[in-house]
Design a protein around this motif. Structure first.
Motif, PDB file in Angstrom:
ATOM      1  N   HIS A  71     -82.481  60.004  14.796  1.00  0.00           N
ATOM      2  CA  HIS A  71     -83.121  58.866  15.851  1.00  0.00           C
ATOM      3  C   HIS A  71     -83.618  59.813  16.848  1.00  0.00           C
ATOM      4  CE1 HIS A  71     -84.357  55.463  17.689  1.00  0.00           C
ATOM      5  NE2 HIS A  71     -83.010  54.988  18.027  1.00  0.00           N
ATOM      6  N   HIS A  72     -82.438  60.422  17.347  1.00  0.00           N
ATOM      7  CA  HIS A  72     -82.711  61.318  18.830  1.00  0.00           C
ATOM      8  C   HIS A  72     -82.220  62.505  18.416  1.00  0.00           C
ATOM      9  CE1 HIS A  72     -82.647  57.359  21.131  1.00  0.00           C
ATOM     10  NE2 HIS A  72     -83.963  57.495  20.935  1.00  0.00           N
ATOM     11  N   THR A  75     -78.914  63.158  16.172  1.00  0.00           N
ATOM     12  CA  THR A  75     -78.086  61.972  16.264  1.00  0.00           C
ATOM     13  C   THR A  75     -78.921  60.970  15.329  1.00  0.00           C
ATOM     14  OG1 THR A  75     -77.621  62.196  18.329  1.00  0.00           O
ATOM     15  CG2 THR A  75     -77.333  59.934  17.548  1.00  0.00           C
ATOM     16  N   CYS A  77     -79.545  57.060  13.420  1.00  0.00           N
ATOM     17  CA  CYS A  77     -79.942  55.892  14.071  1.00  0.00           C
ATOM     18  C   CYS A  77     -78.604  55.019  14.108  1.00  0.00           C
ATOM     19  CB  CYS A  77     -80.849  54.979  13.231  1.00  0.00           C
ATOM     20  SG  CYS A  77     -81.481  53.520  13.858  1.00  0.00           S
ATOM     21  N   HIS A  80     -76.476  56.196  17.032  1.00  0.00           N
ATOM     22  CA  HIS A  80     -77.072  55.754  18.318  1.00  0.00           C
ATOM     23  C   HIS A  80     -76.788  54.501  18.451  1.00  0.00           C
ATOM     24  CE1 HIS A  80     -79.824  55.040  21.662  1.00  0.00           C
ATOM     25  NE2 HIS A  80     -80.304  53.756  20.846  1.00  0.00           N
ATOM     26  N   SER A  81     -76.765  53.401  17.538  1.00  0.00           N
ATOM     27  CA  SER A  81     -76.630  51.951  17.507  1.00  0.00           C
ATOM     28  C   SER A  81     -75.106  51.765  17.965  1.00  0.00           C
ATOM     29  CB  SER A  81     -76.997  51.270  16.356  1.00  0.00           C
ATOM     30  OG  SER A  81     -78.247  51.460  15.977  1.00  0.00           O
ATOM     31  N   HIS A  83     -72.936  53.771  19.608  1.00  0.00           N
ATOM     32  CA  HIS A  83     -73.104  54.141  20.919  1.00  0.00           C
ATOM     33  C   HIS A  83     -73.399  53.128  21.952  1.00  0.00           C
ATOM     34  CE1 HIS A  83     -73.583  58.746  19.688  1.00  0.00           C
ATOM     35  NE2 HIS A  83     -72.077  58.324  19.486  1.00  0.00           N
ATOM     36  N   ASP A 178     -79.076  51.716  26.382  1.00  0.00           N
ATOM     37  CA  ASP A 178     -79.927  52.127  25.513  1.00  0.00           C
ATOM     38  C   ASP A 178     -80.639  53.612  25.825  1.00  0.00           C
ATOM     39  OD1 ASP A 178     -81.341  52.305  22.747  1.00  0.00           O
ATOM     40  OD2 ASP A 178     -83.328  51.881  24.068  1.00  0.00           O
ATOM     41  N   CYS A 181     -77.708  56.088  26.757  1.00  0.00           N
ATOM     42  CA  CYS A 181     -77.334  56.913  25.433  1.00  0.00           C
ATOM     43  C   CYS A 181     -78.499  57.932  24.851  1.00  0.00           C
ATOM     44  CB  CYS A 181     -76.919  55.954  24.325  1.00  0.00           C
ATOM     45  SG  CYS A 181     -75.290  54.927  24.839  1.00  0.00           S
ATOM     46  N   SER A 182     -79.641  57.104  24.806  1.00  0.00           N
ATOM     47  CA  SER A 182     -80.862  58.070  24.491  1.00  0.00           C
ATOM     48  C   SER A 182     -81.110  59.542  25.228  1.00  0.00           C
ATOM     49  CB  SER A 182     -82.118  57.399  24.619  1.00  0.00           C
ATOM     50  OG  SER A 182     -82.130  56.113  23.646  1.00  0.00           O
ATOM     51  N   GLU A 185     -78.094  61.737  24.117  1.00  0.00           N
ATOM     52  CA  GLU A 185     -78.530  62.523  22.790  1.00  0.00           C
ATOM     53  C   GLU A 185     -79.328  63.342  22.586  1.00  0.00           C
ATOM     54  OE1 GLU A 185     -76.937  57.889  21.232  1.00  0.00           O
ATOM     55  OE2 GLU A 185     -79.012  58.666  20.899  1.00  0.00           O
TER      56      GLU A 185
END
Length: 207
Positions: A71-72, A75, A77, A80-81, A83, A178, A181-182, A185
């Motif tokens: 994802h990022h 990290t 997906c 991330h989800s 988090h 979101d 966190c993004s 990451e």
């Protein structure tokens, strides 16, 4: 006026401090250590509550499929989800809002189930940033029972990129978490210097 009468306030203040009941921890370091321990205890309780709260859904094969998609940075997906879901839970718990919808919506908000890096859009399809909330909502409806509020959290989490504003206050929470966190990451890549190639080899990210 005598010298004694000139200093009544100061002397009373000093005497008052002498008779105050001393706290359990007298030094600043002891008080700081106590506050730190209590903070860790609260976080541990919240983490345990979250795990119990989300237990069944976390074991779902569709949720675990997100582990294979980068994802990022480095990290997945799935990471991330989780988090975003956990921060949603903590914030809404603190504010007395709907923790269930916030946590569940956070976990499912990126359930688009593909690696978006280099993803080719189909004819009539917009870029990933605009399209993936709708795809995630469709997959969430196909695999889980979703309330209207949880659906709004999933669909509106990219606001203001998605023009329609959120309907619920919990949806505004994910708009913030979101992005927070993004950013963390993405920046983490520069500190840990890990590469995306690990995911291309089929690595499944861990929490």
């Amino acid at each position: 006026m005598t010298e004694t009468s000139r200093m009544p306030a100061t002397s009373r203040r000093r005497n008052y401090k002498r008779y105050i009941k001393k706290p359990e921890y007298e030094t600043r370091s002891e008080r700081f250590g106590s506050a730190l321990r209590k903070g860790h205890e609260k976080r541990n309780i919240s983490a345990q509550e979250y795990k119990e709260f989300m237990g069944n859904i976390m074991d779902n094969p569709v949720i675990n499929e997100m582990k294979i998609y980068n994802h990022h940075s480095h990290t997945s997906c799935y990471q991330h989800s989780v988090h975003v879901s956990y921060y949603n839970y903590l914030i809404c718990k603190k504010l007395g809002w709907d923790t269930k919808a916030a946590a569940k919506g956070g976990l499912l908000h990126d359930l688009f189930l593909y690696d978006w890096h280099g993803h080719k859009t189909e004819e009539g399809e917009r870029m990933h940033g605009f399209e993936h909330p709708t795809k995630a909502l469709k997959n969430a409806h196909s695999n889980f029972d979703i309330t209207e509020k949880e659906g709004d959290i999933i669909k509106k989490h990219m606001f203001p990129l998605t023009v329609t504003p959120p309907k619920y206050k919990e949806s505004y929470v994910i708009v913030m978490t979101d992005k927070f966190c993004s950013f963390g990451e993405v920046m983490d890549r520069f500190f840990k210097r890990k590469k995306r190639e690990t995911f291309k080899k089929g690595y499944k990210g861990k929490m």
